[in-house]
Design a protein around this motif. Structure first.
Motif, mmCIF file in Angstrom:
data_model
loop_
_atom_site.group_PDB
_atom_site.id
_atom_site.type_symbol
_atom_site.label_atom_id
_atom_site.label_comp_id
_atom_site.label_asym_id
_atom_site.label_seq_id
_atom_site.Cartn_x
_atom_site.Cartn_y
_atom_site.Cartn_z
ATOM 1 N N LEU A 28 0.865 -1.191 0.173
ATOM 2 C CA LEU A 28 0.065 0.021 -0.029
ATOM 3 C C LEU A 28 0.879 1.314 -0.047
ATOM 4 C CD1 LEU A 28 -3.004 0.803 0.099
ATOM 5 C CD2 LEU A 28 -2.792 0.640 2.576
ATOM 6 N N LEU A 29 1.966 1.232 0.594
ATOM 7 C CA LEU A 29 3.001 2.334 0.812
ATOM 8 C C LEU A 29 3.517 2.569 -0.691
ATOM 9 C CD1 LEU A 29 4.231 4.534 2.457
ATOM 10 C CD2 LEU A 29 6.273 3.012 2.464
ATOM 11 N N GLY A 31 1.962 2.238 -3.413
ATOM 12 C CA GLY A 31 0.926 2.500 -4.131
ATOM 13 C C GLY A 31 0.618 4.035 -3.870
ATOM 14 N N MET A 32 0.787 4.392 -2.559
ATOM 15 C CA MET A 32 0.465 5.773 -2.000
ATOM 16 C C MET A 32 1.506 6.541 -2.729
ATOM 17 S SD MET A 32 -0.823 4.810 1.897
ATOM 18 C CE MET A 32 -1.456 6.385 2.240
ATOM 19 N N GLU A 33 2.618 6.263 -2.759
ATOM 20 C CA GLU A 33 3.883 6.886 -3.144
ATOM 21 C C GLU A 33 3.761 7.328 -4.626
ATOM 22 O OE1 GLU A 33 8.126 5.973 -1.427
ATOM 23 O OE2 GLU A 33 6.948 4.043 -1.826
ATOM 24 N N ARG A 34 3.035 6.480 -5.291
ATOM 25 C CA ARG A 34 2.877 6.451 -6.778
ATOM 26 C C ARG A 34 1.880 7.769 -7.118
ATOM 27 N NH1 ARG A 34 0.677 1.740 -7.424
ATOM 28 N NH2 ARG A 34 -1.132 2.653 -8.248
ATOM 29 N N VAL A 35 0.772 7.808 -6.197
ATOM 30 C CA VAL A 35 -0.090 8.768 -6.132
ATOM 31 C C VAL A 35 0.220 10.221 -5.703
ATOM 32 C CG1 VAL A 35 -2.479 9.211 -5.929
ATOM 33 C CG2 VAL A 35 -1.804 6.911 -6.212
ATOM 34 N N ALA A 36 0.932 9.957 -4.701
ATOM 35 C CA ALA A 36 1.462 11.473 -4.116
ATOM 36 C C ALA A 36 2.754 11.297 -3.642
ATOM 37 C CB ALA A 36 0.407 11.961 -3.078
ATOM 38 N N ALA A 37 3.737 11.156 -4.381
ATOM 39 C CA ALA A 37 5.113 10.963 -3.966
ATOM 40 C C ALA A 37 5.531 11.891 -2.969
ATOM 41 C CB ALA A 37 6.108 10.779 -4.939
ATOM 42 N N ARG A 38 5.340 12.955 -3.057
ATOM 43 C CA ARG A 38 6.099 14.239 -2.092
ATOM 44 C C ARG A 38 5.354 14.302 -0.772
ATOM 45 N NH1 ARG A 38 7.652 19.011 -6.304
ATOM 46 N NH2 ARG A 38 8.586 17.648 -7.733
ATOM 47 N N ALA A 39 3.787 13.920 -0.938
ATOM 48 C CA ALA A 39 3.301 14.043 0.414
ATOM 49 C C ALA A 39 3.378 12.811 1.314
ATOM 50 C CB ALA A 39 1.917 14.045 -0.103
ATOM 51 N N ILE A 40 4.200 11.848 1.004
ATOM 52 C CA ILE A 40 3.977 10.956 1.820
ATOM 53 C C ILE A 40 5.381 10.499 2.403
ATOM 54 C CG2 ILE A 40 3.816 8.181 1.873
ATOM 55 C CD1 ILE A 40 1.666 8.625 -0.224
ATOM 56 N N PRO A 41 5.606 10.539 3.679
ATOM 57 C CA PRO A 41 7.076 10.506 4.258
ATOM 58 C C PRO A 41 7.150 8.903 4.302
ATOM 59 C CG PRO A 41 5.430 10.905 6.023
ATOM 60 C CD PRO A 41 4.766 10.936 4.896
ATOM 61 N N VAL A 42 8.502 8.598 4.155
ATOM 62 C CA VAL A 42 8.935 7.198 3.852
ATOM 63 C C VAL A 42 9.933 6.783 4.885
ATOM 64 C CG1 VAL A 42 9.862 5.454 2.374
ATOM 65 C CG2 VAL A 42 8.192 6.957 1.398
ATOM 66 N N GLY A 43 9.723 5.723 5.574
ATOM 67 C CA GLY A 43 11.037 5.625 6.617
ATOM 68 C C GLY A 43 11.865 4.251 5.981
ATOM 69 N N ALA A 81 -2.055 -0.916 10.989
ATOM 70 C CA ALA A 81 -1.067 -1.641 10.280
ATOM 71 C C ALA A 81 -0.039 -0.651 9.751
ATOM 72 C CB ALA A 81 -1.728 -2.601 9.179
ATOM 73 N N LEU A 82 1.017 -1.001 8.982
ATOM 74 C CA LEU A 82 1.960 0.038 8.518
ATOM 75 C C LEU A 82 1.959 -0.298 6.967
ATOM 76 C CD1 LEU A 82 5.030 -0.830 10.780
ATOM 77 C CD2 LEU A 82 3.314 1.032 10.889
ATOM 78 N N ALA A 83 1.508 0.608 6.242
ATOM 79 C CA ALA A 83 1.303 0.477 4.886
ATOM 80 C C ALA A 83 2.348 -0.137 4.162
ATOM 81 C CB ALA A 83 1.196 2.085 4.231
ATOM 82 N N CYS A 84 3.549 -0.065 4.513
ATOM 83 C CA CYS A 84 4.637 -0.858 3.787
ATOM 84 C C CYS A 84 4.596 -2.055 4.106
ATOM 85 C CB CYS A 84 6.002 -0.399 4.503
ATOM 86 S SG CYS A 84 6.263 -0.873 6.082
ATOM 87 N N LYS A 85 3.512 -2.632 4.706
ATOM 88 C CA LYS A 85 3.380 -4.075 5.094
ATOM 89 C C LYS A 85 2.076 -4.636 4.577
ATOM 90 C CE LYS A 85 7.611 -5.367 6.103
ATOM 91 N NZ LYS A 85 8.279 -6.142 5.443
ATOM 92 N N VAL A 86 1.328 -3.589 3.933
ATOM 93 C CA VAL A 86 -0.063 -4.101 3.683
ATOM 94 C C VAL A 86 -0.111 -4.477 2.239
ATOM 95 C CG1 VAL A 86 -2.446 -3.234 3.416
ATOM 96 C CG2 VAL A 86 -0.928 -3.027 5.659
#
Length: 113
Positions: A28-29, A31-43, A81-86
């Motif tokens: 899911l993370l 996918g979210m990055e693909r749609v709004a890359a700058r809006a989503i912090p990634v750890g 959950a964590l989006a990186c693991k969904v």
């Protein structure tokens, strides 16, 4: 965790009027990055930092291993959950929690002078 299959599922993020398609074999993370890359912090992208914490309100999904320091067993039972693991297995409706929610929020405040 890798989930086989390339079927795309609709994902809706409440409170932000954001909807996108995410393949079952993509987190899911991603996918979210693909749609709004700058809006989503990634750890760490590996379930250990908690930056991408979400609450799944409806839908089916597979999830990978997440750090208990980020998501307790009780939270996990309640759809956190964590989006990186969904990995979506059907259409999902999610709410963004924590730091990520603040980053995704639309900028409605006037610029500081």
């Amino acid at each position: 965790m890798y989930v086989s299959g390339s079927a795309k599922h609709d994902v809706r993020i409440v409170d932000f009027d954001l909807q996108f398609a995410c393949p079952a074999n993509q987190s899911l993370l991603r996918g979210m990055e693909r749609v709004a890359a700058r809006a989503i912090p990634v750890g760490c992208r590996n379930g250990g930092c908690g930056v991408c914490k979400i609450e799944v309100l409806s839908g089916s999904y597979e999830k990978g291993r997440m750090s208990r320091a980020c998501v307790s067993a009780e939270e996990e039972e309640n759809g956190v959950a964590l989006a990186c693991k969904v990995f979506p297995q059907g259409d999902l409706t999610v709410r963004v929690l924590g730091k990520m929610g603040r980053k995704l929020a639309p900028a409605h405040t006037p610029a500081a002078r």
